[in-house]
Write an enzyme that holds these catalytic residues in place. Structure first.
Site, PDB file in Angstrom:
ATOM      1  N   GLU A 143       0.772  -1.484   0.151  1.00 59.54           N
ATOM      2  CA  GLU A 143      -0.339   0.056   0.461  1.00 59.54           C
ATOM      3  C   GLU A 143       0.562   0.818  -0.165  1.00 59.54           C
ATOM      4  O   GLU A 143       2.047   1.538   0.908  1.00 59.54           O
ATOM      5  CB  GLU A 143      -0.517   0.211   1.532  1.00 59.54           C
ATOM      6  CG  GLU A 143      -0.988   0.566   2.238  1.00 59.54           C
ATOM      7  CD  GLU A 143      -1.295   0.373   3.983  1.00 59.54           C
ATOM      8  OE1 GLU A 143      -2.315   1.397   3.592  1.00 59.54           O
ATOM      9  OE2 GLU A 143      -1.345  -0.121   4.753  1.00 59.54           O
ATOM     10  N   GLU A 240     -10.322   1.546   8.239  1.00 57.11           N
ATOM     11  CA  GLU A 240      -9.263   1.717   9.730  1.00 57.11           C
ATOM     12  C   GLU A 240      -9.002   3.586   9.620  1.00 57.11           C
ATOM     13  O   GLU A 240      -8.279   3.732   9.255  1.00 57.11           O
ATOM     14  CB  GLU A 240      -7.940   1.315   8.239  1.00 57.11           C
ATOM     15  CG  GLU A 240      -6.573   1.457   8.991  1.00 57.11           C
ATOM     16  CD  GLU A 240      -5.750   1.380   8.460  1.00 57.11           C
ATOM     17  OE1 GLU A 240      -4.558   0.949   8.551  1.00 57.11           O
ATOM     18  OE2 GLU A 240      -5.051   2.022   7.227  1.00 57.11           O
TER      19      GLU A 240
END
Length: 258
Positions: A143, A240
């Site tokens: 990521e 998140e």
């Protein structure tokens, strides 16, 4: 329609970590993710997941000294042996927990490390980890993270991550696409989702500014959820984010999707 996973490193911080699984399940989540499960006995985690009918959908490879500011070691040439040891540890946990996906954090590039050497190290590490995990049907993702929250993080845009994936001699690495980080770094979220649909295998969310729940900032999440449906995304969407107040009270945004 998206299926949401509670990130237990961010949500339900009113409770101890091992109690968070129960509260996530009661809130309607079917999946959970976290930054690091390694501080806990894997057999205990297996029992907790089972008793709460939850799927562990993601966690990170061992990411160095988190408490002292490290955010992964994937790009660091002097940590390769540690990285390789971490792959073995992560695989043990993934197999025990039934987790099909782990994330490799690139880490913060030191000023004396060139971009070229950092990139070569990251590619080498991914080419080491990818096949090992693949033999056990565990997928590896990378990521990009914004450089406001994590200054110096090596992977920080979608295009940079995609270029790295294109260089890999390994099929078992795909993109974890965090919409919060990419809103800060580049915007144009819908177009990016469409452009990279074939390599995105995990999505995470938070609103901006503040990294709070959807509906508290500038990102049009109902529209982006429709884009995920449009591109045929069937993976998990990890929540998140930092709850603006109480976790449960902040979950009203999700009610229509459960």
């Amino acid at each position: 329609m998206p299926k949401f996973a509670a990130n237990l490193s961010f949500l339900f911080n009113e409770y101890d970590f091992l109690d968070k699984f129960e509260y996530a399940s009661k809130a309607g989540f079917k999946g959970v993710e976290c930054a690091s499960p390694y501080e806990y006995d894997k057999h205990q985690l297996v029992d907790i997941l089972g008793s709460n009918e939850l799927t562990q959908v993601l966690f990170n490879l061992p990411a160095g000294d988190w408490a002292n500011g490290e955010r992964g070691i994937g790009c660091l040439p002097d940590r390769v042996s540690e990285f390789q040891e971490g792959v073995g540890i992560a695989l043990e946990y993934a197999l025990a927990l039934g987790c099909e996906r782990v994330n490799c954090l690139a880490g913060i590039r030191p000023d004396d490390l060139s971009e070229e050497e950092a990139n070569e190290t990251m590619i080498s590490n991914l080419e080491y980890a990818g096949p090992i995990l693949d033999r056990s049907n565990v997928k590896l993702v990378v990521e990009s993270i914004n450089t406001i929250d994590v200054p110096g993080f090596f992977l920080n845009t979608s295009d940079q991550a995609v270029r790295m994936l294109d260089e890999l001699d390994c099929d078992n690495v795909s993109l974890q696409h965090d919409l919060y980080h990419m809103q800060i770094m580049e915007g144009d979220l819908a177009r990016t989702l469409r452009r990279h649909a074939d390599i995105i295998s995990h999505v995470q969310l938070a609103d901006n500014p503040g990294r709070h729940e959807p509906g508290t900032g500038e990102i049009n999440y109902p529209f982006l959820f429709s884009v995920l449906d449009e591109i045929g995304y069937t993976g998990w969407v990890g929540c998140e984010y930092i709850p603006a107040a109480n976790t449960i009270d902040g979950l009203t945004w999700m009610e229509s999707y459960l």
